[in-house]
Design a protein around this motif. Structure first.
Motif, PDB file in Angstrom:
ATOM      1  N   GLY A  94     -20.289  26.431 -35.715  1.00 58.36           N
ATOM      2  CA  GLY A  94     -19.045  26.309 -34.866  1.00 58.36           C
ATOM      3  C   GLY A  94     -17.986  25.327 -35.260  1.00 58.36           C
ATOM      4  N   ARG A 124     -26.776  34.251 -38.099  1.00 61.63           N
ATOM      5  CA  ARG A 124     -26.990  34.271 -39.628  1.00 61.63           C
ATOM      6  C   ARG A 124     -28.270  34.909 -39.932  1.00 61.63           C
ATOM      7  NH1 ARG A 124     -27.078  27.522 -40.986  1.00 61.63           N
ATOM      8  NH2 ARG A 124     -25.463  27.296 -39.537  1.00 61.63           N
ATOM      9  N   GLY A 131     -38.965  28.642 -36.179  1.00 59.05           N
ATOM     10  CA  GLY A 131     -37.726  27.934 -36.226  1.00 59.05           C
ATOM     11  C   GLY A 131     -36.367  28.483 -36.790  1.00 59.05           C
ATOM     12  N   TYR A 133     -34.129  31.995 -36.946  1.00 62.80           N
ATOM     13  CA  TYR A 133     -33.879  33.220 -36.157  1.00 62.80           C
ATOM     14  C   TYR A 133     -32.432  33.721 -36.882  1.00 62.80           C
ATOM     15  CZ  TYR A 133     -37.140  30.868 -33.453  1.00 62.80           C
ATOM     16  OH  TYR A 133     -37.978  30.157 -33.092  1.00 62.80           O
ATOM     17  N   GLN A 138     -26.762  26.907 -30.940  1.00 57.05           N
ATOM     18  CA  GLN A 138     -26.485  25.359 -31.361  1.00 57.05           C
ATOM     19  C   GLN A 138     -25.811  24.783 -30.051  1.00 57.05           C
ATOM     20  OE1 GLN A 138     -23.991  25.347 -34.868  1.00 57.05           O
ATOM     21  NE2 GLN A 138     -25.587  25.261 -36.263  1.00 57.05           N
ATOM     22  N   VAL A 141     -21.230  18.643 -31.607  1.00 57.06           N
ATOM     23  CA  VAL A 141     -19.871  17.876 -31.328  1.00 57.06           C
ATOM     24  C   VAL A 141     -19.053  17.556 -32.331  1.00 57.06           C
ATOM     25  CG1 VAL A 141     -21.116  16.375 -29.725  1.00 57.06           C
ATOM     26  CG2 VAL A 141     -20.819  15.619 -32.184  1.00 57.06           C
ATOM     27  N   ARG A 268     -26.949  18.897 -47.370  1.00 59.24           N
ATOM     28  CA  ARG A 268     -26.220  19.746 -46.609  1.00 59.24           C
ATOM     29  C   ARG A 268     -25.944  21.151 -47.279  1.00 59.24           C
ATOM     30  NH1 ARG A 268     -27.455  20.092 -42.357  1.00 59.24           N
ATOM     31  NH2 ARG A 268     -25.554  20.213 -41.281  1.00 59.24           N
ATOM     32  N   LEU A 270     -23.487  23.336 -46.262  1.00 57.64           N
ATOM     33  CA  LEU A 270     -22.079  23.835 -46.112  1.00 57.64           C
ATOM     34  C   LEU A 270     -21.003  23.075 -46.960  1.00 57.64           C
ATOM     35  CD1 LEU A 270     -23.527  23.552 -43.281  1.00 57.64           C
ATOM     36  CD2 LEU A 270     -21.862  25.058 -42.457  1.00 57.64           C
ATOM     37  N   THR A 291     -35.532  20.562 -39.449  1.00 61.68           N
ATOM     38  CA  THR A 291     -34.264  19.782 -39.079  1.00 61.68           C
ATOM     39  C   THR A 291     -33.728  20.034 -37.912  1.00 61.68           C
ATOM     40  OG1 THR A 291     -33.813  20.021 -41.653  1.00 61.68           O
ATOM     41  CG2 THR A 291     -32.015  19.238 -39.846  1.00 61.68           C
ATOM     42  N   VAL A 292     -33.943  19.244 -36.998  1.00 66.28           N
ATOM     43  CA  VAL A 292     -33.527  19.573 -35.640  1.00 66.28           C
ATOM     44  C   VAL A 292     -31.950  19.515 -35.512  1.00 66.28           C
ATOM     45  CG1 VAL A 292     -33.523  18.705 -33.196  1.00 66.28           C
ATOM     46  CG2 VAL A 292     -35.631  18.693 -34.692  1.00 66.28           C
ATOM     47  N   GLY A 295     -25.361  17.100 -39.734  1.00 65.01           N
ATOM     48  CA  GLY A 295     -23.978  17.092 -39.672  1.00 65.01           C
ATOM     49  C   GLY A 295     -23.450  16.153 -40.671  1.00 65.01           C
ATOM     50  N   TYR A 298     -16.149  15.678 -42.696  1.00 65.37           N
ATOM     51  CA  TYR A 298     -15.348  16.932 -43.402  1.00 65.37           C
ATOM     52  C   TYR A 298     -14.097  16.449 -43.351  1.00 65.37           C
ATOM     53  CZ  TYR A 298     -15.395  18.511 -38.527  1.00 65.37           C
ATOM     54  OH  TYR A 298     -15.249  18.353 -36.960  1.00 65.37           O
ATOM     55  N   ALA A 316     -24.596  19.587 -35.330  1.00 66.43           N
ATOM     56  CA  ALA A 316     -24.948  20.465 -34.539  1.00 66.43           C
ATOM     57  C   ALA A 316     -26.384  20.390 -34.388  1.00 66.43           C
ATOM     58  CB  ALA A 316     -24.479  21.953 -34.985  1.00 66.43           C
ATOM     59  N   ALA A 317     -26.903  20.915 -33.254  1.00 67.41           N
ATOM     60  CA  ALA A 317     -28.439  20.768 -33.125  1.00 67.41           C
ATOM     61  C   ALA A 317     -28.974  22.272 -32.710  1.00 67.41           C
ATOM     62  CB  ALA A 317     -28.940  19.767 -31.983  1.00 67.41           C
ATOM     63  N   ARG A 321     -35.081  24.913 -31.979  1.00 65.20           N
ATOM     64  CA  ARG A 321     -36.065  23.917 -32.628  1.00 65.20           C
ATOM     65  C   ARG A 321     -36.333  22.951 -31.611  1.00 65.20           C
ATOM     66  NH1 ARG A 321     -33.931  23.973 -38.919  1.00 65.20           N
ATOM     67  NH2 ARG A 321     -33.919  26.108 -38.949  1.00 65.20           N
TER      68      ARG A 321
HETATM   69  P1  HAM Z   1     -26.484  23.612 -40.073  1.00 72.45           P
HETATM   70  O1  HAM Z   1     -27.359  22.451 -40.759  1.00 72.45           O
HETATM   71  O2  HAM Z   1     -26.113  24.789 -40.855  1.00 72.45           O
HETATM   72  O3  HAM Z   1     -25.052  22.594 -39.545  1.00 72.45           O
HETATM   73  O4  HAM Z   1     -26.878  23.858 -38.624  1.00 72.45           O
HETATM   74  C1  HAM Z   1     -27.172  22.593 -37.650  1.00 72.45           C
HETATM   75  C2  HAM Z   1     -28.553  23.133 -37.030  1.00 72.45           C
HETATM   76  O5  HAM Z   1     -28.845  24.312 -36.325  1.00 72.45           O
HETATM   77  C3  HAM Z   1     -29.660  23.015 -37.848  1.00 72.45           C
HETATM   78  O6  HAM Z   1     -30.222  21.830 -38.246  1.00 72.45           O
HETATM   79  C4  HAM Z   1     -30.916  23.991 -37.240  1.00 72.45           C
HETATM   80  O7  HAM Z   1     -31.533  23.045 -36.488  1.00 72.45           O
HETATM   81  C5  HAM Z   1     -30.198  24.826 -36.367  1.00 72.45           C
HETATM   82  N1  HAM Z   1     -30.091  26.092 -37.274  1.00 72.45           N
HETATM   83  C6  HAM Z   1     -29.372  26.439 -38.313  1.00 72.45           C
HETATM   84  N2  HAM Z   1     -29.804  27.531 -38.608  1.00 72.45           N
HETATM   85  C7  HAM Z   1     -30.785  27.932 -37.720  1.00 72.45           C
HETATM   86  C8  HAM Z   1     -31.294  29.477 -37.689  1.00 72.45           C
HETATM   87  N3  HAM Z   1     -31.360  30.446 -38.614  1.00 72.45           N
HETATM   88  N4  HAM Z   1     -32.271  29.467 -36.732  1.00 72.45           N
HETATM   89  C9  HAM Z   1     -32.554  28.435 -35.979  1.00 72.45           C
HETATM   90  N5  HAM Z   1     -31.976  27.358 -35.824  1.00 72.45           N
HETATM   91  C10 HAM Z   1     -31.081  27.184 -37.060  1.00 72.45           C
HETATM   92  C11 HAM Z   1     -24.136  23.389 -39.169  1.00 72.45           C
HETATM   93  O8  HAM Z   1     -24.102  24.415 -38.571  1.00 72.45           O
HETATM   94  C12 HAM Z   1     -22.848  22.432 -39.152  1.00 72.45           C
HETATM   95  N6  HAM Z   1     -21.568  23.334 -38.235  1.00 72.45           N
HETATM   96  C13 HAM Z   1     -23.201  21.150 -38.346  1.00 72.45           C
HETATM   97  C14 HAM Z   1     -21.733  20.377 -38.287  1.00 72.45           C
HETATM   98  C15 HAM Z   1     -20.975  20.204 -37.017  1.00 72.45           C
HETATM   99  N7  HAM Z   1     -21.152  19.802 -39.146  1.00 72.45           N
HETATM  100  C16 HAM Z   1     -20.181  19.032 -38.940  1.00 72.45           C
HETATM  101  N8  HAM Z   1     -19.966  19.421 -37.334  1.00 72.45           N
END
Ligand code: HAM
Length: 433
Positions: A94, A124, A131, A133, A138, A141, A268, A270, A291-292, A295, A298, A316-317, A321
């Motif tokens: 997001g 993705r 956990g 998919y 998500q 914030v 991380r 990204l 990982t729940v 973030g 950036y 993002a959560a 999970r």
């Molecule tokens: P991310 O670590 O790629 O960060 O994803 C955040 C959370 O989304 C992960 O910790 C996990 O709980 C959940 N998640 C990611 N991929 C999957 C999946 N394939 N299936 C289920 N859950 C998943 C971000 O996306 C960044 N945009 C977070 C962020 C916001 N950083 C700065 N602002």
């Protein structure tokens, strides 16, 4: 008979009943999601975050530039298609979308600081496992415009409070990734070290040494982890400004009473991160995908996407999970009828419809059975729905205006007047509270 059509691999239905997906997690119900969503809706505005919604479809270029060409997400996991000449992608996260919307609507010109939260599906193309998919949800914030460390701490405290409110057992991990001044020197030193150990790395990491060496640090392969343990640390390369920022974050977290562990391996997946990164890692119940939420800061992303030099930080959560952890604890939000009516004939049915309407008008959930079944079976259905009371309505009840409200949990019967049902039910509910 025609063949049944199944859902797409890596996606799931979330229903008010248990759904079991092969090789996957059973027992995720809508009530688990609702509990998580409601708590976010209530809590995040207390910290000044306002909800924002952006589309699932975005131009592919947004993610290529925002998340980074060499990341796993952009390299191999995006659902991208040619929309009659426009290359579009179903959002894999997001943050890039929020920054795009922020710039498209010139929010930076009217607000010095902006705080948005969001909720929605992300896509993705990953290998499916517990956990993980291909379509997942998500809640995140983003805070734009604040460069100092206090916002980092405030946001980490928000995540900490949210997870604790929900009763999710986790540990907060914290790291710093440096910035455009100090990270290149670290990257180089790391690359030199990794090249010297190239034979000990997995095939993916052999490639990462040249394309994205920092990602080798969080590879799950034990051989790579051993190599990573001996690698130079970001800490030794931080410039003064990044070092001061990190110290500021830790000091503010200590003042707010947030517990955390500094984790140099938290890098991380990204490319947009600078300085602070953090993750909430479940301390049990999730297996490999623990990982729940994750973030970080950036500070270069807004500029990268064509805007001014505005810093940002967010998390993002993963709702699935979190939902799995709540399911294990039996916590969910459930829509249960207060009264379940089992009318026995046509006249009773007509009366039950009106009585149910009166209860609903008073804000009480009521359900009327539309099938003819014996009272025993009706009571079973009331029980399955989790109803508080069942009311069997026959001819004699209708004539005498007296009926028995059966409390399903205890089996207790409460005699009530049908003409006075609403206050009677309210009184019973009040007594129990
Ligand atoms: P991310 O670590 O790629 O960060 O994803 C955040 C959370 O989304 C992960 O910790 C996990 O709980 C959940 N998640 C990611 N991929 C999957 C999946 N394939 N299936 C289920 N859950 C998943 C971000 O996306 C960044 N945009 C977070 C962020 C916001 N950083 C700065 N602002």
């Amino acid at each position: 008979m025609s063949r049944k059509i199944r859902g797409v691999k890596g996606t799931r239905d979330v229903l008010p009943i248990d759904t079991y997906v092969k090789d996957e997690d059973p027992w995720l119900r809508i009530g688990h999601y609702q509990l998580i969503e409601r708590s976010a809706r209530e809590l995040f505005p207390l910290y000044g975050y306002r909800e924002a919604r952006t589309p699932v479809l975005e131009r592919t270029e947004l993610f290529v530039r925002g998340i980074g060409q060499e990341t796993d997400i952009v390299g191999k996991e995006m659902y991208t298609f040619d929309d009659k000449g426009d290359l579009v992608t179903m959002r894999p996260e997001g943050t890039a979308s929020m920054v795009r919307a922020y710039l498209e609507h010139n929010v930076n010109l009217t607000e010095p600081e902006t705080k948005w939260w969001y909720l929605g599906p992300m896509f993705r193309r990953e290998r499916q496992q517990r956990g993980r998919y291909r379509q997942f949800t998500q809640i995140g914030v983003e805070a734009l415009g604040s460069p100092g460390p206090r916002i980092d701490a405030e946001q980490i405290e928000l995540l900490d409070r949210w997870l604790r409110l929900l009763g999710i057992p986790f540990e907060m991990h914290l790291n710093t990734m440096g910035d455009q001044n100090c990270r290149p020197r670290y990257r180089e030193a790391l690359q030199t070290y990794l090249r010297s150990r190239i034979d000990d790395l997995c095939d993916d990491c052999k490639k990462r040494v040249e394309t994205n060496p920092i990602r080798v640090l969080d590879c799950k392969n034990p051989k790579c982890q051993e190599v990573a343990a001996g690698a130079p640390k970001m800490e030794q390369f931080l410039c003064d400004a990044c070092r001061a920022h990190f110290a500021g974050v830790r000091e503010s977290l200590d003042k707010l009473g947030v517990k955390y562990a500094v984790d140099p391996k938290l890098v991380r997946g990204l490319d947009y991160y600078t300085r602070t990164t953090y993750e909430a890692i479940a301390t049990g119940g999730l297996g490999a995908q623990s990982t729940v939420a994750g973030g970080g800061r950036y500070d270069g992303l807004v500029k990268e996407l064509g805007g001014p030099d505005v810093p940002g930080i967010g998390f993002a959560a993963g709702v699935e999970r979190m939902a799995l952890l709540l399911a294990q604890q039996g916590k969910e939000e459930a829509a249960r009828p207060v009264v379940f009516f089992a009318p026995l004939g046509p006249a009773e049915e007509a009366r039950a419809d009106v009585l149910a309407q009166e209860l609903r008008a008073a804000g009480l959930a009521a359900e009327v059975s539309f099938r003819r079944a014996n009272p025993g079976n009706q009571l079973k259905r009331a029980d399955a729905l989790g109803a508080r009371f069942a009311l069997v309505l026959g001819e004699s009840e209708l004539q005498s205006d007296r009926a028995k409200l059966k409390e399903l949990k205890t089996g207790m019967q409460h005699e009530v007047a049908l003409s006075d049902l609403v206050p009677a039910v309210q009184k019973l509910l009040g007594e129990k509270r």
